[in-house]
Scaffold this motif. Sequence first.
Motif, PDB file in Angstrom:
ATOM      1  N   ARG A  70      44.768  54.534  48.819  1.00 29.67           N
ATOM      2  CA  ARG A  70      43.453  54.169  48.292  1.00 29.67           C
ATOM      3  C   ARG A  70      43.552  54.009  46.789  1.00 29.67           C
ATOM      4  NH1 ARG A  70      37.969  57.403  47.234  1.00 29.67           N
ATOM      5  NH2 ARG A  70      36.432  55.833  47.856  1.00 29.67           N
ATOM      6  N   LEU A  71      43.237  52.809  46.328  1.00 26.48           N
ATOM      7  CA  LEU A  71      43.236  52.524  44.901  1.00 26.48           C
ATOM      8  C   LEU A  71      41.815  52.648  44.347  1.00 26.48           C
ATOM      9  CD1 LEU A  71      45.494  49.327  44.755  1.00 26.48           C
ATOM     10  CD2 LEU A  71      46.184  51.736  44.787  1.00 26.48           C
ATOM     11  N   SER A  72      41.747  53.079  43.107  1.00 24.19           N
ATOM     12  CA  SER A  72      40.469  53.147  42.400  1.00 24.19           C
ATOM     13  C   SER A  72      40.585  52.410  41.080  1.00 24.19           C
ATOM     14  CB  SER A  72      40.068  54.598  42.133  1.00 24.19           C
ATOM     15  OG  SER A  72      39.929  55.334  43.324  1.00 24.19           O
ATOM     16  N   CYS A  73      39.474  51.877  40.616  1.00 22.73           N
ATOM     17  CA  CYS A  73      39.435  51.214  39.316  1.00 22.73           C
ATOM     18  C   CYS A  73      38.100  51.546  38.669  1.00 22.73           C
ATOM     19  CB  CYS A  73      39.599  49.716  39.467  1.00 22.73           C
ATOM     20  SG  CYS A  73      39.310  48.798  37.943  1.00 22.73           S
ATOM     21  N   ALA A  74      38.171  52.257  37.555  1.00 26.44           N
ATOM     22  CA  ALA A  74      36.970  52.659  36.843  1.00 26.44           C
ATOM     23  C   ALA A  74      36.803  51.835  35.580  1.00 26.44           C
ATOM     24  CB  ALA A  74      37.041  54.135  36.500  1.00 26.44           C
ATOM     25  N   ALA A  75      35.634  51.280  35.407  1.00 25.45           N
ATOM     26  CA  ALA A  75      35.321  50.501  34.211  1.00 25.45           C
ATOM     27  C   ALA A  75      34.544  51.360  33.225  1.00 25.45           C
ATOM     28  CB  ALA A  75      34.517  49.269  34.579  1.00 25.45           C
ATOM     29  N   SER A  76      34.858  51.199  31.951  1.00 26.69           N
ATOM     30  CA  SER A  76      34.151  51.947  30.913  1.00 26.69           C
ATOM     31  C   SER A  76      34.053  51.098  29.642  1.00 26.69           C
ATOM     32  CB  SER A  76      34.872  53.256  30.611  1.00 26.69           C
ATOM     33  OG  SER A  76      36.164  53.002  30.107  1.00 26.69           O
ATOM     34  N   GLY A  77      33.162  51.514  28.760  1.00 25.10           N
ATOM     35  CA  GLY A  77      33.011  50.788  27.499  1.00 25.10           C
ATOM     36  C   GLY A  77      31.595  50.267  27.331  1.00 25.10           C
ATOM     37  N   ASN A  78      31.494  49.137  26.650  1.00 24.08           N
ATOM     38  CA  ASN A  78      30.196  48.558  26.311  1.00 24.08           C
ATOM     39  C   ASN A  78      29.664  47.708  27.459  1.00 24.08           C
ATOM     40  OD1 ASN A  78      30.295  49.640  23.613  1.00 24.08           O
ATOM     41  ND2 ASN A  78      31.784  48.048  23.149  1.00 24.08           N
ATOM     42  N   ILE A  79      29.350  48.356  28.564  1.00 19.36           N
ATOM     43  CA  ILE A  79      28.955  47.654  29.784  1.00 19.36           C
ATOM     44  C   ILE A  79      27.446  47.524  29.868  1.00 19.36           C
ATOM     45  CG2 ILE A  79      28.981  47.709  32.296  1.00 19.36           C
ATOM     46  CD1 ILE A  79      31.619  49.327  32.052  1.00 19.36           C
ATOM     47  N   LEU A  80      26.993  46.289  30.020  1.00 19.35           N
ATOM     48  CA  LEU A  80      25.587  46.026  30.292  1.00 19.35           C
ATOM     49  C   LEU A  80      25.384  45.856  31.804  1.00 19.35           C
ATOM     50  CD1 LEU A  80      22.758  45.477  29.130  1.00 19.35           C
ATOM     51  CD2 LEU A  80      23.424  43.072  28.889  1.00 19.35           C
ATOM     52  N   ARG A  81      26.293  45.072  32.388  1.00 20.43           N
ATOM     53  CA  ARG A  81      26.219  44.814  33.831  1.00 20.43           C
ATOM     54  C   ARG A  81      27.595  44.356  34.302  1.00 20.43           C
ATOM     55  NH1 ARG A  81      22.300  42.350  37.798  1.00 20.43           N
ATOM     56  NH2 ARG A  81      23.526  41.028  39.194  1.00 20.43           N
ATOM     57  N   ILE A  82      28.027  44.865  35.451  1.00 19.45           N
ATOM     58  CA  ILE A  82      29.250  44.387  36.080  1.00 19.45           C
ATOM     59  C   ILE A  82      28.867  43.522  37.264  1.00 19.45           C
ATOM     60  CG2 ILE A  82      31.425  44.973  37.175  1.00 19.45           C
ATOM     61  CD1 ILE A  82      31.370  47.621  35.733  1.00 19.45           C
ATOM     62  N   ASN A  83      29.336  42.310  37.268  1.00 24.39           N
ATOM     63  CA  ASN A  83      29.055  41.396  38.378  1.00 24.39           C
ATOM     64  C   ASN A  83      30.146  41.555  39.433  1.00 24.39           C
ATOM     65  OD1 ASN A  83      26.580  40.216  37.218  1.00 24.39           O
ATOM     66  ND2 ASN A  83      27.992  39.502  35.647  1.00 24.39           N
ATOM     67  N   ALA A  84      30.872  40.507  39.732  1.00 22.22           N
ATOM     68  CA  ALA A  84      31.915  40.605  40.750  1.00 22.22           C
ATOM     69  C   ALA A  84      33.071  41.474  40.264  1.00 22.22           C
ATOM     70  CB  ALA A  84      32.437  39.231  41.119  1.00 22.22           C
ATOM     71  N   MET A  85      33.644  42.202  41.201  1.00 26.01           N
ATOM     72  CA  MET A  85      34.868  42.970  40.946  1.00 26.01           C
ATOM     73  C   MET A  85      35.870  42.607  42.029  1.00 26.01           C
ATOM     74  SD  MET A  85      33.345  46.717  39.927  1.00 26.01           S
ATOM     75  CE  MET A  85      34.743  47.183  38.875  1.00 26.01           C
ATOM     76  N   GLY A  86      37.138  42.809  41.722  1.00 23.28           N
ATOM     77  CA  GLY A  86      38.127  42.440  42.722  1.00 23.28           C
ATOM     78  C   GLY A  86      39.484  43.042  42.465  1.00 23.28           C
ATOM     79  N   TRP A  87      40.352  42.804  43.426  1.00 20.32           N
ATOM     80  CA  TRP A  87      41.748  43.238  43.336  1.00 20.32           C
ATOM     81  C   TRP A  87      42.659  42.031  43.526  1.00 20.32           C
ATOM     82  CZ3 TRP A  87      43.117  48.095  41.963  1.00 20.32           C
ATOM     83  CH2 TRP A  87      42.144  49.088  42.047  1.00 20.32           C
ATOM     84  N   TYR A  88      43.663  41.964  42.692  1.00 15.05           N
ATOM     85  CA  TYR A  88      44.713  40.960  42.784  1.00 15.05           C
ATOM     86  C   TYR A  88      46.044  41.706  42.859  1.00 15.05           C
ATOM     87  CZ  TYR A  88      41.281  37.450  41.323  1.00 15.05           C
ATOM     88  OH  TYR A  88      40.196  36.616  41.258  1.00 15.05           O
ATOM     89  N   ARG A  89      47.083  40.995  43.270  1.00 11.23           N
ATOM     90  CA  ARG A  89      48.399  41.612  43.293  1.00 11.23           C
ATOM     91  C   ARG A  89      49.461  40.598  42.896  1.00 11.23           C
ATOM     92  NH1 ARG A  89      49.064  42.651  49.843  1.00 11.23           N
ATOM     93  NH2 ARG A  89      49.370  40.447  50.453  1.00 11.23           N
ATOM     94  N   GLN A  90      50.561  41.136  42.384  1.00  8.86           N
ATOM     95  CA  GLN A  90      51.675  40.289  41.994  1.00  8.86           C
ATOM     96  C   GLN A  90      52.963  40.964  42.413  1.00  8.86           C
ATOM     97  OE1 GLN A  90      51.778  39.162  37.836  1.00  8.86           O
ATOM     98  NE2 GLN A  90      53.081  37.415  38.291  1.00  8.86           N
ATOM     99  N   ALA A  91      53.677  40.298  43.311  1.00  9.67           N
ATOM    100  CA  ALA A  91      54.975  40.780  43.767  1.00  9.67           C
ATOM    101  C   ALA A  91      56.064  40.212  42.862  1.00  9.67           C
ATOM    102  CB  ALA A  91      55.202  40.368  45.209  1.00  9.67           C
ATOM    103  N   PRO A  92      57.232  40.837  42.809  1.00 13.18           N
ATOM    104  CA  PRO A  92      58.313  40.337  41.955  1.00 13.18           C
ATOM    105  C   PRO A  92      58.667  38.896  42.278  1.00 13.18           C
ATOM    106  CG  PRO A  92      58.812  42.527  42.742  1.00 13.18           C
ATOM    107  CD  PRO A  92      57.572  42.090  43.475  1.00 13.18           C
TER     108      PRO A  92
END
Length: 123
Positions: A19-41
Amino acid sequence: QVQLVESGGGLVQAGGSLRLSCAASGNILRINAMGWYRQAPGKQRELVTTITKGGTTNYADSVKGRFTISRDNAKNTVYLQMNSLKPEDTAVYYCNADVQTTITGWGTVYNYWGQGTQVTVSS
């Protein structure tokens, strides 16, 4: 600025789960779409899954039925539950988010990336 910090990667045997997690922080007004990408060697970065603020999801065919994306808007966090992992899922996984910031307001959407987390699936 906005920061995305991923966690939860690691080494797992084929058929296992992570299970992966991703936490956003900083000067956030609104987060719209979020997603995961991957890159293999040796390969290009590819879309794994996305989720809108309202919860609409989209998955790459290769992960449908095995991976589940979810988000907690109150915590500005997106998750990726990965089940039935295969060796071909081995890659660096990156979090991505479209964000409106408190600095530039509602009129501008910026796209941010996390630093990536390694997922290795052994056969």
